[in-house]
Write an enzyme that holds these catalytic residues in place. Structure first.
Site, PDB file in Angstrom:
ATOM      1  N   LYS A 196       4.412  58.441  35.852  1.00  0.00           N
ATOM      2  CA  LYS A 196       4.190  57.908  34.499  1.00  0.00           C
ATOM      3  C   LYS A 196       5.524  57.691  33.804  1.00  0.00           C
ATOM      4  CE  LYS A 196       1.563  58.832  30.233  1.00  0.00           C
ATOM      5  NZ  LYS A 196       0.539  59.696  29.600  1.00  0.00           N
ATOM      6  N   SER A 205      -3.239  57.416  27.789  1.00  0.00           N
ATOM      7  CA  SER A 205      -1.965  56.729  27.898  1.00  0.00           C
ATOM      8  C   SER A 205      -1.450  56.642  29.327  1.00  0.00           C
ATOM      9  CB  SER A 205      -0.929  57.443  27.027  1.00  0.00           C
ATOM     10  OG  SER A 205      -0.687  58.753  27.514  1.00  0.00           O
ATOM     11  N   SER A 241      -5.397  61.540  27.690  1.00  0.00           N
ATOM     12  CA  SER A 241      -4.632  60.560  28.456  1.00  0.00           C
ATOM     13  C   SER A 241      -4.739  60.656  29.964  1.00  0.00           C
ATOM     14  CB  SER A 241      -3.159  60.628  28.040  1.00  0.00           C
ATOM     15  OG  SER A 241      -2.991  60.114  26.745  1.00  0.00           O
TER      16      SER A 241
END
Lengths: 450, 450
Positions: free
Chosen positions: A82, A151, A175
């Site tokens: 990420k 996210s 997320s």
């Protein structure tokens, strides 16, 4: 060959073939790269790719498996990082124009550990701005009109599209659990603090680093191999457990919580989990819930305000560095981030301390469920991924687990209109291994091995 | 004018003069800069200086005081920043050749808060390598042959030499309490987590950001103004209290602990604190200690191993980023850091979790003293600063407070052979304001106001 492109890439299931020499990690990687080549132009899962580096690492892993001395069970696993987590070989853009192209020159603790374990870092996966709400360009691989969630958008989409076996994620509100649901992959958010966040822009007190992966075993092994080498956050219980995923353990009792999400869940989503609960009850598992157990009723009441409380905690904790960024280039912060900063600047340490105390009350109440239930189940999202990529969807089902700091698994077990929807199972703080054991049994009940 | 050069620069004591217009913060800064000009060549307290920036900020503060609208009680305060804490305008070298001259381009949370409060950032103060043990070039301003202590060496020396009103420090073992003692200034380590460490290379679980300052009031106001604007570490109780230092409160009962340091304390040091305890007893304050209170005896036993336990915790928590640095340029790490990394790499998450649990046992035992005693007193160091700058001295008296995570004040009240030695007062977690109240009373008893 759309089917090939969607084929999930569970890595743990392939290691016996690596050992037997019938395929190599390099072959496995090439399958992933073929999916990337076929779909990345429309999915936009990646913020950066290092294909040459990945192939080189996969060749080294192939040689180690051939010689019978892999560095770990994830030696050769294709994984994405990420883009709030630092990597020495690729930029860390944080989904923000303030950091686009920024090379920090170092690996985060978890990335360094993954490399030590032999994992193949394929690329950086798209994140919402600072792992919050402002979305990136990623689209849902199952329907390009839809959001992948956020996210951890790129990790979910890449795993869901069969581009990777796993992607690191982070969750402070919803997320990991939510994008795993929208993209139909597994997601795991550990006990808060259980995975070292050093070198990640992920500092909120209820945020945790976790993983999105193609199987339950892949989730386990990524977390376990990171924790062996990097531990958890300083002062926190570090993720622990055996090298192989814990053996399945059929739970005697599960609590079902509706959460504030029940009111907005679609009828199809409600029916999906209710049918599953019926199946589990038929299997002899007792289900406690609002109405049948006053303690669950208490928890429902206490977690009803999880989202605003979490947002207030996050805001104060983000005052710095948001104030720094706002001083530097306010126009490069989203409206959401500028609002968060304004909220923080209107707060005091006393207000924050009061919010912390309120969160602790909820955590203490939830801890009362331990011993009474083996785990807690609910939906991972109110529905399949909504249409549109301007929002990453409603995190209402995921936020209680974040606020509670407990481990949470998002399991791809439902489908509505051909689109995925996940079951969420929450455990108890530090009992991450037990949550995997229970989840393994539930997966076995739903989809019994032949 | 050696006397002038040594004159301490308490800022809180000057604000009524700023308000009256008899002197300005710019005048006050120039006094500090004169001490720097006179002594920095031999003391080496600073890793970097920004004199033009400091003068500019002091002029702005002078105008605000003149207009009767200072930004805070520390508007215009000359302060130094320990060189593990990031500053946008100066490099952050971390006392390591790996980071020499490194511009990070941002202010740490506490530095940003200090600027918002109007403080004048004069320079970066020398730190041991990564705030640990490998010393920098700083010398003790009271005797240049001696160590200033560490790892907050430069902040202690600069305050002790009258170059600054305050310097930020950090303490994970003894890095504030001990150098404050050697340099004869005040030092304060808050409850662990009470001051935001964002943007500081200071991530160990028992490390805290604190301050070295020219007076108790200066310690208070620096901490308080930072905490209003930056809070504590995410998830931790943030430092709180009134704008003015809490009013002195004479304690009814103090516990005196010998710690493992008593065995190595010099007879002169022992006599100094014993005489003080006699004075306090004469003032009607009850003193509990080993022999008279079995609970204190328990604490003595439990804190006896504070140093090795703290070192083991720090080692595991430092595995990353030390492994990153070792991979990059092992020859640029000190032997101490390479040993720490080797210690970490021989550990497991299970060992670390066991050490955390052991620390919690000690914390829980110490918490039993709350209510029974108003505070706990001991020496800040076994002796005055030792000769030589190749070691920063013995942290044995400071490490219990670090391991316990409780607030600790180092008060310059003793002198042996013309060199300073401090009293240490430890409080209870989150009761930082009360510790200041008790310390204020003890300072008043020792040196009653006219």
């Amino acid at each position: 060959m759309a089917t090939m492109q969607f084929r999930s890439k569970p890595f743990a299931a392939a290691t016996s073939a690596f050992r037997a020499g019938t395929i190599t990690p390099r072959d496995f990687l090439e399958d992933c790269l073929a999916a990337i080549a076929a779909r990345e132009d429309e999915v936009h899962a990646f913020a950066a790719l290092n294909l040459a580096g990945a192939r080189h690492q996969a060749d080294l892993a192939s040689a180690r498996w051939r010689e019978g001395r892999p560095l770990s069970p994830i030696d050769g696993m294709p994984i994405g990082i990420k883009d709030v987590i630092e990597t020495a070989d690729m930029p860390t853009g944080m989904g923000s124009p303030l950091f686009e192209g920024t090379m920090t020159g170092r690996d985060a603790a978890s990335v360094f550990a993954l490399r030590e374990a032999g994992a193949v870092i394929v690329g950086k996966t798209v994140t919402c701005e600072f792992a919050a709400t402002e979305p990136g360009p990623t689209r849902n691989p199952h329907d390009l009109r839809r959001t992948p969630g956020g996210s951890s958008s790129g990790s979910a989409a890449a795993v869901g599209a069969g581009m990777l076996s796993a992607g690191l994620g982070t969750q402070v509100i919803g997320s990991i659990v939510r994008p795993a649901s929208y993209c139909g992959c597994h997601g795991f958010k550990p006990t808060v603090g259980a995975i070292n966040r050093g070198g990640s822009h992920d500092f909120n007190s209820q945020s945790a680093q976790g993983v999105l992966a193609a199987s339950l075993a892949d989730c386990w092994q990524v977390m376990r191999e990171i924790a062996r080498r990097a531990g958890g956050d300083p002062g926190c219980w570090p993720f622990q457990g055996p090298e192989e995923p814990p053996a399945a353990r059929v739970p005697a009792r599960l609590a079902f919580i509706e959460t504030a999400g029940w009111a907005v869940a679609t009828p199809a989503a409600r029916q999906a989990i209710e049918a599953l609960l019926d199946d589990l009850a038929g299997f002899g598992i007792a289900i406690g819930q609002r109405g049948s157990d006053p303690l669950v009723e208490d928890i429902e009441r206490l977690i009803a305000g999880a989202l605003p409380l979490s947002q207030a905690l996050n805001a104060w904790e983000s005052r710095w560095p948001l104030n720094l960024y706002a001083a530097r280039a306010p126009e490069k912060l989203s409206l959401a981030m500028r609002s968060r900063l304004a909220m923080a600047e209107a707060m005091t340490p006393e207000v924050y301390a009061g919010n912390l105390a309120r969160r602790q009350v909820v955590r203490d109440a939830y801890a009362q469920l331990r011993g009474r239930y083996d785990a807690v189940v609910t939906l991972a999202a109110p529905d399949v991924a909504p249409i549109g990529i301007e929002s990453t969807g409603n995190p209402v089902f995921a936020v209680p687990g974040s606020m509670l700091g407990v481990p949470a698994l998002s399991l791809p077990v439902f489908a509505i209109g051909g689109l995925p929807l996940n079951l969420q199972i929450m455990g108890f703080a530090r009992d991450d291994a037990d949550l995997f054991a229970v989840a393994g049994a539930i997966e076995g009940i739903i989809d019994p091995p032949v």
